[in-house]
Enzyme design. Structure first.
Site, PDB file in Angstrom:
ATOM      1  N   ASP A 167       0.856  -1.178   0.000  1.00 48.79           N
ATOM      2  CA  ASP A 167       0.000   0.000   0.000  1.00 48.79           C
ATOM      3  C   ASP A 167       0.894   1.230   0.000  1.00 48.79           C
ATOM      4  O   ASP A 167       2.122   1.112  -0.121  1.00 48.79           O
ATOM      5  CB  ASP A 167      -0.954   0.000   1.205  1.00 48.79           C
ATOM      6  CG  ASP A 167      -2.317   0.585   0.851  1.00 48.79           C
ATOM      7  OD1 ASP A 167      -2.373   1.797   0.570  1.00 48.79           O
ATOM      8  OD2 ASP A 167      -3.309  -0.156   0.846  1.00 48.79           O
ATOM      9  N   HIS A 238      -2.889   3.457  -4.406  1.00 50.14           N
ATOM     10  CA  HIS A 238      -2.334   2.904  -3.162  1.00 50.14           C
ATOM     11  C   HIS A 238      -0.928   2.349  -3.405  1.00 50.14           C
ATOM     12  O   HIS A 238      -0.604   1.244  -2.974  1.00 50.14           O
ATOM     13  CB  HIS A 238      -3.247   1.811  -2.593  1.00 50.14           C
ATOM     14  CG  HIS A 238      -4.495   2.339  -1.938  1.00 50.14           C
ATOM     15  ND1 HIS A 238      -4.474   3.127  -0.816  1.00 50.14           N
ATOM     16  CD2 HIS A 238      -5.801   2.170  -2.255  1.00 50.14           C
ATOM     17  CE1 HIS A 238      -5.717   3.437  -0.465  1.00 50.14           C
ATOM     18  NE2 HIS A 238      -6.546   2.876  -1.343  1.00 50.14           N
ATOM     19  N   GLU A 301     -10.094   2.673  -4.781  1.00 51.30           N
ATOM     20  CA  GLU A 301      -9.775   4.037  -4.362  1.00 51.30           C
ATOM     21  C   GLU A 301      -8.617   4.645  -5.169  1.00 51.30           C
ATOM     22  O   GLU A 301      -7.649   5.142  -4.593  1.00 51.30           O
ATOM     23  CB  GLU A 301      -9.450   4.068  -2.866  1.00 51.30           C
ATOM     24  CG  GLU A 301     -10.619   3.648  -1.981  1.00 51.30           C
ATOM     25  CD  GLU A 301     -10.288   3.666  -0.512  1.00 51.30           C
ATOM     26  OE1 GLU A 301     -11.226   3.777   0.302  1.00 51.30           O
ATOM     27  OE2 GLU A 301      -9.092   3.547  -0.160  1.00 51.30           O
TER      28      GLU A 301
END
Length: 533
Positions: A167, A238, A301
């Site tokens: 991440d 990410h 995201e």
């Protein structure tokens, strides 16, 4: 007193007492399960449990489903039968739960009589994917704690560890052809403390990673307990830990540090062919380490504003004949999908990956924002809705919940998880593989905190995924009171029913508590923001 509750439990007469004369036996394909059972029973009981041709405890195969089992206990002995080794293993887990809770201790317990009440038990799971997603990117979890977590999963008949390895805040997997991913990407200079936008940093470096030998050990250990490890390598968002190691992968190509904040990060991968090749190279090493059918590529995201504002990315879109940034993300994920499909694997990603064009029929979706869309489009689905299965969410309205995030998810709330929502047709429902709990660790900086967030809520989710749709929460609560004694013996620092213990609190560290209405609005804003950018 079993958790998960069995389909059938018929008490018998008398009890089986385990002593120094107790022996064990197993049919040939079950040698590994027999060794596990001996290792599980010997430390606390101190019994030798030697093998004999017809043991007091007998393990065998029968005409049952692969994870189905029958357990028969009489005063003369116990028989565990399953349709395959996994079924026998789960029958042995049930046998262990029928013993006193002290059987879970790791050293001899004196003065305890090891007796199992006579009973006939029959059980099988409703779903094939019964999982937990463990995020080790935000806060690294040492290898021995990962192994312990796998044991706790297996105890609850969970069979899939979705391992979130990379991440913005850390890259945790050694990739030999790209050593800077861990030399640089596995370490950050500090961590945000609390959930507020202006939360301070702690000034304390954090990091760690798993060598490839560590991973092989963890995967093999899990396989012995019938847990499949599904890795996740995030892309195309990410990814700041990867960009810190290799800035040429980014849109700006500017030097970055491993991110020290929580939330959504605007820095994303560029979409040059060299970047696709880089991640295909990463996946090649992942495929060598993880035999799982599914390989996670993230996809959630991912802001698109850098792509929108970057002339080279716009030129790249024109070269590819792609009209929108949304389509560009779908193209990138599609390239990884092609690579995994060619290797005989299936791409596993969050539900955002369906926002562009269709992916291969073998794609499996971790559905966190809703449960019906992917199944209706013909994709396999793993249900993990955030309002039922996110175990980083706060557990009550009490003011002393540590770093309270989002809505309260009580034990009763998570017990209500049903991976198959109303409104699906029978054919659509067949695409629901099962479900999982998601354990994000921005605010869980130690295994003790993970214990607090996860247990006993994971016990409830395990029963929801194993057993039938019709469940009795009051009965579960009654059985849980005894089950907590098992967790006590194992040293699990779960959350008590009446609230956190003093050392489980984080006074003075703000969270981000929401009502359900605020949460719904937050998710809507998140979707709108990502779509708009």
């Amino acid at each position: 007193m079993l958790i998960p509750a069995p389909l059938s439990f018929v008490p018998g007469r008398g009890e089986l007492v385990l002593d120094h004369s107790t022996t064990v036996s197993a049919e040939e394909p079950l040698g590994g399960v027999l060794i596990w059972l001996q290792q599980a029973l010997r430390p606390a009981t101190g019994l030798p449990l030697r093998e004999a041709p017809a043991g007091t405890i007998r393990l065998g195969l029968a005409d049952l489903g692969p994870e189905e089992f029958r357990l028969s206990v009489t005063p003369d002995g116990a028989t565990v039968e399953g349709g395959g080794p996994a079924g026998v293993f789960y029958g042995c887990q049930a046998l262990l739960q029928l013993l006193p809770p002290e059987v879970y201790r790791r050293a001899p317990v004196t003065g305890r009589r090891w007796a199992v009440a006579a009973a006939e038990v029959h059980d099988k799971p409703r779903f094939g994917w019964r999982g937990a997603m463990l995020d080790v990117a935000r806060h690294f979890m040492p290898k021995h704690d990962v192994l312990r977590f796998i044991d706790l999963m297996a105890m609850h008949r969970l069979n899939t560890l979705h391992w979130h390895l990379t991440d913005d805040q850390g890259w945790r997997l050694e990739i030999k052809r790209y050593p800077r991913l861990t030399e640089v990407g596995a370490w950050r200079r500090e961590s945000q403390v609390g959930a507020a936008r202006d939360a301070p940093g702690d000034g304390r470096p954090h990091g760690g990673f798993y060598t490839q030998d560590d991973v092989r050990e963890i995967v093999a250990y899990a396989a012995e307990r019938f847990v499949t490890v599904v890795p996740e390598i995030e892309s195309p968002g990410h990814v700041q830990a990867a960009l810190a190691a290799y800035p040429e992968l980014g849109v700006t190509r500017q030097p970055l540090e491993v991110w020290t904040r929580w939330g959504i990060n605007n820095n994303v991968l560029n979409t040059e062919e060299s970047t696709v090749d880089f991640f295909r190279g990463v996946l090649d090493e992942v495929l060598e380490l993880f035999p799982a059918r599914h390989i996670g590529v993230g996809g959630d995201e991912c802001p698109r504003d850098q792509w929108r504002d970057d002339p080279r990315t716009q030129q790249r879109m024109a070269e590819l004949g792609i009209a929108t940034e949304e389509g560009l993300q779908a193209w990138f994920i599609g390239r990884l999908d092609e690579h995994l499909s060619a290797a005989g694997r299936r791409l596993f990603g969050w539900d955002e990956i369906l926002e562009g064009h269709d992916l291969s029929a073998g794609t499996t979706i971790a559905s966190w924002r809703g449960l019906t869309g992917a199944a209706r489009r013909g994709y396999d689905v793993v249900a993990c809705p955030d309002d039922l299965a996110y175990l980083d969410y706060r557990q009550s309205e009490l003011p002393d919940e540590p770093i309270p995030v989002s809505i309260p998810l009580t034990l009763r709330d998570v017990y209500a998880l049903d991976p198959v929502p109303a409104g699906l047709t029978e054919d659509e429902a067949r695409h629901v593989l099962g479900g999982q709990a998601n354990i994000w660790t921005e605010h869980a900086d130690s295994p003790r905190t993970v214990d607090y967030l996860v247990f006993p809520r994971l016990c409830a989710i395990a029963e929801a995924l194993w057993g039938p749709a019709a469940r009795d929460f009051a009965d579960f609560e009654r059985r849980l009171r005894h089950h907590l004694l098992r967790l006590d013996a194992l040293g699990v620092e779960y959350r008590p029913a009446d609230g956190p213990r003093p050392w489980q609190r984080r006074p003075g560290v703000p969270g981000r508590p929401d009502t359900r209405e605020q949460r719904a609005a937050h998710i809507a804003r998140l979707v709108a923001t990502i779509s708009a950018t």
